[in-house]
Scaffold this active site. Structure first.
Site, mmCIF file in Angstrom:
data_model
loop_
_atom_site.group_PDB
_atom_site.id
_atom_site.type_symbol
_atom_site.label_atom_id
_atom_site.label_comp_id
_atom_site.label_asym_id
_atom_site.label_seq_id
_atom_site.Cartn_x
_atom_site.Cartn_y
_atom_site.Cartn_z
ATOM 1 N N ARG A 167 -0.319 0.428 2.462
ATOM 2 C CA ARG A 167 0.739 -0.768 2.238
ATOM 3 C C ARG A 167 -0.024 -2.032 1.938
ATOM 4 O O ARG A 167 0.814 -3.266 1.894
ATOM 5 C CB ARG A 167 1.552 -0.804 3.544
ATOM 6 N N ASP A 168 -1.190 -1.943 1.607
ATOM 7 C CA ASP A 168 -2.069 -3.219 0.977
ATOM 8 C C ASP A 168 -3.130 -2.727 0.148
ATOM 9 O O ASP A 168 -4.179 -3.100 0.314
ATOM 10 C CB ASP A 168 -2.727 -4.076 2.099
ATOM 11 N N PHE A 169 -2.705 -1.625 -0.665
ATOM 12 C CA PHE A 169 -3.643 -0.767 -1.457
ATOM 13 C C PHE A 169 -3.983 -1.692 -2.548
ATOM 14 O O PHE A 169 -3.822 -0.801 -3.748
ATOM 15 C CB PHE A 169 -2.814 0.648 -1.946
ATOM 16 N N TYR A 170 -4.766 -2.659 -2.450
ATOM 17 C CA TYR A 170 -5.394 -3.342 -3.485
ATOM 18 C C TYR A 170 -6.850 -2.977 -3.677
ATOM 19 O O TYR A 170 -7.245 -2.467 -2.826
ATOM 20 C CB TYR A 170 -5.329 -5.035 -3.082
ATOM 21 N N HIS A 173 -9.561 -3.432 -1.018
ATOM 22 C CA HIS A 173 -9.602 -2.682 0.176
ATOM 23 C C HIS A 173 -10.172 -1.658 0.048
ATOM 24 O O HIS A 173 -10.196 -0.592 0.897
ATOM 25 C CB HIS A 173 -8.100 -2.623 0.806
#
Length: 284
Positions: A167-170, A173
């Site tokens: 859900r913050d798969f940038y 990360h």
């Protein structure tokens, strides 16, 4: 599964190094190098007995944040225990992440739960955002780039096939272990990637195509200005889609549409102003 209400786990070895009578209170008042400081949550690095750790401290999200999420049909993140469970889930499927050291939660009011999670400092790592930031001007070897793209695609595939969504798969990360890379960024051993910053992770019983699409769109958006070409994206698609039955043409069309929307939002004046405020707060 352990019940986490009013619960804490702090190893005796770490407790013996803490100053104060209440280890939970000590953890919630930790001082260190702050990396993120937003309402209700702080991330910092600290040292105990010569060893480096990261701590995420949650002070309570407040009812306003809870209702805002519910009205948007989003699951509110109430405590650091979401990240604890995420680390445990990644360990079960052998995706490297920050090793869990300690955690705790207290309080019954959803809006005012206090919690923390402590993980080991991974040491010699670099985020993929930093690693590939100058690839436009200084492209890597073809062999290294291909291996890295395949490694990212296989990690994403394993994550999603097991019903997990970051859900913050940038790309910031995803971090690479640099201990196996020489000075010319030529891989000496197998690429090892860590997935970090798990405080929003969702754990499903089965793969969720919509959430998978959102993750991949975030990954695509965050790599748009990094010098990758069409062949690079096709390589990622091939290894991510391989034997993954829920991935089809429609999936990739939705990824592209969402990634472009994220790109436009990120470069909007409103978002950049908000980002500037957050960065300014860290300097205080």
């Amino acid at each position: 599964m352990t019940r986490f209400s009013n619960y804490s786990h702090i190893p005796a070895k770490l407790q013996s190094e803490l100053i104060g009578t209440d280890p939970f209170d000590y953890m919630m008042k930790l001082k260190g190098e702050v990396f993120r400081n937003v309402p209700g949550r702080k991330t910092l690095r600290f040292q105990v007995a010569g060893k480096s750790y990261f701590a995420k401290l949650h002070y309570g999200v407040g009812w306003r944040e809870i209702f805002k999420n519910l009205l948007s049909f989003k699951r509110p993140i109430l405590s650091a225990i979401t990240e604890v469970k995420a680390i445990q889930a990644l360990n079960q499927i052998d995706i490297p992440t920050t090793p869990l050291v300690a955690y705790g939660k207290r309080g019954w009011n959803p809006a005012h739960i206090q919690s923390f999670v402590v993980t080991k400092d991974l040491g010699e790592i670099i985020s993929l955002e930093d690693l590939i930031s100058d690839w436009k001007m200084n492209p890597p070897t073809t062999k290294f780039k291909r291996k890295l793209i395949v490694a990212v695609a296989e990690l994403a595939k394993k994550l999603h096939e097991n019903g997990l969504n970051h859900r913050d798969f940038y790309i910031c990360h995803l971090c690479m272990d640099t201990s196996s890379v020489d000075e010319e960024t030529t891989i000496v051993a197998q690429i090892k990637l860590y997935l970090i910053d798990l405080h929003r992770m969702l754990i499903h019983k089965n793969p969720n195509a919509r959430d998978n699409m959102k993750d991949i769109a975030a990954l695509y958006f965050s790599s748009m200005d990094m010098g990758l070409n069409a062949r690079d994206y096709l390589r990622f698609k091939h290894y991510y889609s391989k034997n993954f039955t829920s991935v089809n043409k429609s999936f990739w069309q939705k990824v592209t549409v969402r990634a472009n929307k994220l790109y436009a939002k990120f470069h909007s004046d409103k978002f950049q102003q908000r980002l500037a405020v957050e960065k300014a707060a860290l300097k205080k």
